[in-house]
Design an enzyme around this catalytic site. Structure first.
Site, mmCIF file in Angstrom:
data_model
loop_
_atom_site.group_PDB
_atom_site.id
_atom_site.type_symbol
_atom_site.label_atom_id
_atom_site.label_comp_id
_atom_site.label_asym_id
_atom_site.label_seq_id
_atom_site.Cartn_x
_atom_site.Cartn_y
_atom_site.Cartn_z
ATOM 1 N N ASN A 11 16.229 17.307 2.946
ATOM 2 C CA ASN A 11 16.517 18.239 1.793
ATOM 3 C C ASN A 11 17.501 19.240 2.261
ATOM 4 O OD1 ASN A 11 16.631 19.826 -0.229
ATOM 5 N ND2 ASN A 11 14.167 20.391 0.042
ATOM 6 N N LYS A 13 18.745 21.559 0.667
ATOM 7 C CA LYS A 13 18.740 22.857 -0.133
ATOM 8 C C LYS A 13 19.955 23.170 -0.528
ATOM 9 C CE LYS A 13 14.312 23.702 1.941
ATOM 10 N NZ LYS A 13 13.288 24.796 2.067
ATOM 11 N N HIS A 99 9.842 20.182 -5.992
ATOM 12 C CA HIS A 99 9.817 21.016 -4.733
ATOM 13 C C HIS A 99 9.088 22.443 -5.245
ATOM 14 C CE1 HIS A 99 10.936 23.026 -1.249
ATOM 15 N NE2 HIS A 99 11.057 22.051 -0.675
ATOM 16 N N GLU A 101 10.056 25.191 -4.474
ATOM 17 C CA GLU A 101 11.069 26.270 -4.818
ATOM 18 C C GLU A 101 11.537 26.111 -6.275
ATOM 19 O OE1 GLU A 101 13.709 25.271 -1.311
ATOM 20 O OE2 GLU A 101 12.430 26.084 -0.122
ATOM 21 N N GLU A 171 3.567 18.814 0.659
ATOM 22 C CA GLU A 171 4.039 19.781 1.178
ATOM 23 C C GLU A 171 3.414 21.127 1.197
ATOM 24 O OE1 GLU A 171 8.836 19.207 2.152
ATOM 25 O OE2 GLU A 171 8.470 19.972 0.037
ATOM 26 N N GLY A 177 9.365 25.971 5.578
ATOM 27 C CA GLY A 177 10.446 26.868 6.466
ATOM 28 C C GLY A 177 9.589 28.225 7.091
ATOM 29 N N SER A 216 8.136 22.245 7.612
ATOM 30 C CA SER A 216 8.403 22.498 9.271
ATOM 31 C C SER A 216 8.323 21.403 10.128
ATOM 32 C CB SER A 216 7.563 23.710 9.692
ATOM 33 O OG SER A 216 7.708 24.928 8.912
ATOM 34 N N GLY A 237 13.502 19.712 5.994
ATOM 35 C CA GLY A 237 14.224 20.811 5.413
ATOM 36 C C GLY A 237 15.224 21.247 6.675
HETATM 37 C C1 PEP Z 1 11.484 21.268 2.288
HETATM 38 O O1 PEP Z 1 12.103 22.409 1.832
HETATM 39 O O2 PEP Z 1 11.222 20.359 1.645
HETATM 40 C C2 PEP Z 1 10.979 21.637 3.748
HETATM 41 C C3 PEP Z 1 10.159 20.521 4.388
HETATM 42 O O3 PEP Z 1 11.749 22.354 4.412
HETATM 43 P P1 PEP Z 1 11.301 22.862 5.979
HETATM 44 O O4 PEP Z 1 11.156 21.469 6.983
HETATM 45 O O5 PEP Z 1 12.422 23.728 6.413
HETATM 46 O O6 PEP Z 1 9.937 23.477 6.154
#
Ligand code: PEP
Length: 258
Positions: A11, A13, A99, A101, A171, A177, A216, A237
Site C-alpha cells: 500500500n 498510500k 483502510h 485512513e 490491521e 505506521g 508495521s 505500507g
Molecule cells: C497500511 O497503511 O496499510 C500499513 C500496514 O502501513 P504500515 O506498514 O506502514 O504500518
C-alpha cells in the site's frame, strides 16, 4: 485442498509520483530477474494516476496491481469520483477498501465499506477489506466485537453466490505506521475470529476467504507473522516503498512458508 500461496500487498498510500512509481516497477523487475521471484504472490497498490503505467510495466509478470479506494456508482455527475469500473479499466486487479485512513480521515463507515466491497466484486476486482480495532477498543476488550461488526457488515450485503476470492486484512489501528505490532500469535487469534464470523454469517464463503495481517510489518518482523497458520499474507505500507525492503520482506515470508 490446494495450499493457498501467500499474498503480500503493498500500500503506497499517497506516496510516489508517476515517474517514481515507474522507476520502482522497473527496479522490481530487474531485481526479480537477478534474484528470482519470491515464493509469494505480490500486489502493488500505487496512486490512481500511476496505476495504468505501473500495470503496463509489470505486464508479463505475476505481480498484480490494485487501487487504494473506489467510489460508488458506475458513471455520472460525481465530480472527482473514480468508480470500480474506471479503476478496473485503469488496470487494477484488486482494491484496498475500508483502510483505517479512509475510515478516520474521510468518514467511511461500515455500511459504505460494505457497499464498496459489493461494487468491487461486481466490477471483477478482488476486494482487500481492512478491519481492525483502535488502541482504546483493545484496552476495553472490544477487539473481537469490532472485528465481528466490521466483517459482518460486509458479509451481509454480498450476493449469495460465493465470490472466488475475498480478502480481509487485519490491521489494528495502533499498529499502522507506528512501529508497534501485536504478538504474531495474537494476529493469528484474530484471524480465527474472522473465520468464525464468516462461518456464522456466510458459511459458504469461508473456503475463499484469505486473511492478511497489516501494521508495521517489515523484513525484521515478517517471519513471525509468516509462521502463523491462519495468516495468508501481509498488507505492507512503509516497508513497501523501497524495492530492496519489499523484496527482502517477500523473500523472508516465502522462506518461512516453503
Ligand atoms: C497500511 O497503511 O496499510 C500499513 C500496514 O502501513 P504500515 O506498514 O506502514 O504500518
Amino acid at each position: 485442498m490446494v495450499a493457498k500461496r501467500s499474498l503480500i500487498v503493498a500500500n503506497w498510500k499517497m506516496y510516489k509520483t508517476v515517474l517514481e512509481s515507474v522507476a520502482y516497477a522497473k527496479e522490481l523487475m530487474r531485481q526479480m530477474e537477478s534474484a528470482g521471484a519470491p515464493a509469494t504472490d505480490q500486489v502493488i497498490c500505487p496512486t490512481i494516476p500511476a496505476l495504468h503505467e505501473v500495470k503496463r510495466r509489470l505486464s508479463g509478470t505475476s505481480i498484480r496491481v490494485g487501487a487504494q479506494n473506489l467510489d460508488l456508482g458506475r458513471e455520472g455527475a460525481n465530480t472527482g469520483a473514480v468508480s470500480a469500473y474506471l479503476v478496473r479499466e485503469a488496470g487494477a486487479d484488486c482494491v484496498i477498501l475500508g483502510h483505517s485512513e479512509r475510515r478516520s480521515l474521510y468518514g467511511e463507515d461500515d455500511a459504505l465499506v460494505a457497499d464498496k466491497t459489493r461494487a468491487a466484486l461486481q466490477a471483477h476486482l478482488l476486494p482487500i477489506v481492512c478491519v481492525g480495532e483502535s488502541h482504546q477498543e483493545r484496552l476495553e476488550g472490544e477487539t473481537d466485537a469490532v472485528i465481528r461488526r466490521q466483517i459482518g457488515a460486509v458479509l451481509r450485503v454480498l450476493d449469495d453466490e460465493s465470490p472466488s476470492d475475498l480478502i480481509f486484512a487485519y490491521e489494528p489501528l495502533w499498529a499502522i505506521g507506528t512501529g508497534l505490532v501485536p504478538e504474531p500469535e495474537e494476529a493469528n487469534r484474530v484471524a480465527a475470529v474472522v473465520h468464525d464470523t464468516v462461518r456464522a454469517e456466510r458459511p459458504q464463503f469461508d473456503s475463499v476467504v484469505r486473511i492478511l495481517y497489516g501494521g508495521s510489518v517489515n523484513p525484521g518482523n515478517v517471519a513471525g507473522f509468516a509462521a502463523q497458520p491462519l495468516l495468508d499474507g501481509a498488507l505492507v505500507g512503509g516497508a513497501s516503498l523501497a524495492v530492496d525492503q519489499w523484496m527482502l520482506l517477500n523473500q523472508r515470508w516465502g522462506e518461512v512458508r516453503s
